[in-house]
Design an enzyme around this catalytic site. Structure first.
Site: not given
Ligand code: ADP
Length: 395
Positions: A13, A87
């Site tokens: 992420n 992500r």
């Protein structure tokens, strides 16, 4: 015997100044996690938690995303990740599911910075950095918006001129998709109710959003073209009258950028309490009698309850309500207050069970006589991303 980790997927992420990572075994039983923070600054460092639970902190003063990823990949190399799942915040209307990274997909992620200027460029940096270090490692992008692509037009369109939708893609997209997908599918498994299930999901963390999910599909959600719409959050205002912008410009001479910063960074729990964006601090101050903190709590719960009630209109059938995120998973008081706002829904809380649900516990807390089921399900976005990554690659 050293602990091993079988066929792991690396979940990344990448934010503008940080990288969160998790290496997750195929059966989700073993996990290595870490966080690179303050990238680009003298204080840049990596906090790494190994398989044995041992923590180490690695100084990478001045380090970029690329340097941080080189270090992270070196720390994880011995476990031989088979894929990387990123992500990515915005998938626009192009992406309704996770996809393997190709040059075209990477270009699309970059192009979508027109609607996610802060997030998509950092996500793209992460993809390019991994590609430069391990060109043969398959990468997948999992979009925060993708799960909500099943919303019908009546839910995703704004009531503004059609050309803005046709030519500029101005519509509601929704966010926190992997969290809403994970908690609703988990509740589908745990619930004993017959037939297809309809859930109201409340992801209450620093960012907060709610969604209406039926038979595994999102039918409506509280966030819009940006994550500012909807519920009151830690520092974000959630819904305000769109006329507020012109009013503040006329009366205070504020620029659009100043108003945007105020609504995103200085509002929500922080703005109303004048104390903090952290719910624990606000709850404590309210308990000690601070009137602004009490109002911040009251507004937070009233708006969450009101939004959940309105989202029930999207569902053909309502099975129950699911709470998640740091606040939803930990605060029995907030859950109870939100449900009291929804007092016409024939909900009965089992108070003892509600009080037992915190610190990662998963379970239901409805009384046997309650018309609706009530669940606390700790979210696991990393696992969901790893799962979708493997699926997208056919692994
Ligand atoms: P993020 O959205 O950044 O992932 P989290 O999901 O971790 O954030 O949620 C952070 C929020 O959860 C903060 O407002 C924090 O105060 C709140 N929180 C964590 N533990 C508790 C608790 N025991 N009671 C109330 N709020 C809590």
């Amino acid at each position: 015997m050293p602990v091993t980790i079988s066929n792991p997927t690396l979940v990344l992420n990448c934010g503008s100044s940080s990288i969160k990572y998790a290496l997750i075994s195929a059966d989700n039983q073993v996990r290595i996690t870490g966080l690179a923070e303050n990238l680009g600054l003298d204080t840049a460092h990596i906090k790494h938690k190994g398989l044995d639970g041992n923590k180490q902190e690695i100084n990478i003063a001045g380090g970029s995303h690329k340097l941080a990823l080189q270090k992270i990949l070196a720390l994880l190399e011995q476990y031989q990740p088979i894929a990387v799942g990123h992500r990515v915040v915005h998938g626009g209307r192009e992406f309704s599911e996770a996809v393997k990274v190709t040059p075209h997909v990477l270009e699309e992620v970059k192009r979508l910075k027109i609607i996610a200027p802060l997030h998509n460029p950092a996500n793209a940096l992460g993809i390019e950095a991994v590609n430069a270090i391990y060109p043969d490692l398959p990468q997948v992008v999992v979009f925060d918006t993708a799960f909500h692509q099943t919303m019908p037009a009546k839910a995703y369109r704004y009531a503004i001129p059609k050309a803005l939708y046709d030519e500029e893609r101005i519509r509601r997209y929704g966010f926190h998709g992997t969290s809403h997908a994970y908690i609703s599918s988990r509740a589908d498994t745990l619930s004993t109710a017959e037939g297809k299930h309809g859930w109201l999901t409340a992801h209450l963390g620093n960012g907060c959003s709610a969604a209406a999910i039926y038979d595994g599909k999102s039918l409506d959600t509280s966030m819009g073209i940006t994550p500012l719409e909807g519920l009151m959050m830690g520092t974000r205002s959630g819904d305000v009258d769109p006329g507020l912008h012109i009013h503040l410009k006329r009366t205070l001479g504020m620029s659009l950028e100043e108003i945007d910063t105020m609504l995103n960074k200085q509002s929500g729990l922080l703005g109303v309490s004048g104390l903090s964006n952290d719910m624990r601090t606000v709850e404590q101050a309210a308990n000690e009698g601070n009137e602004d903190a009490k109002l911040a709590l009251e507004m937070f719960c009233y708006r969450a309850g009101k939004y959940l009630a309105s989202l029930s209109c999207a569902l053909p059938k309502l099975t129950g309500i699911i709470f998640s995120g740091g606040i939803g998973e930990n605060s029995a008081v907030i859950r109870d207050n939100i449900l009291q706002v929804m007092r016409h829904f024939d909900i009965r809380v089992d108070t003892a069970k509600n009080n037992e649900l915190y610190a990662g516990n998963e379970g239901s807390f409805h009384h046997p006589d309650s018309k609706l089921e009530l669940w606390v399900i700790p979210t696991d976005e990393e696992y969901r991303i790893a799962q979708e990554t493997r699926e997208a690659l056919g692994l």
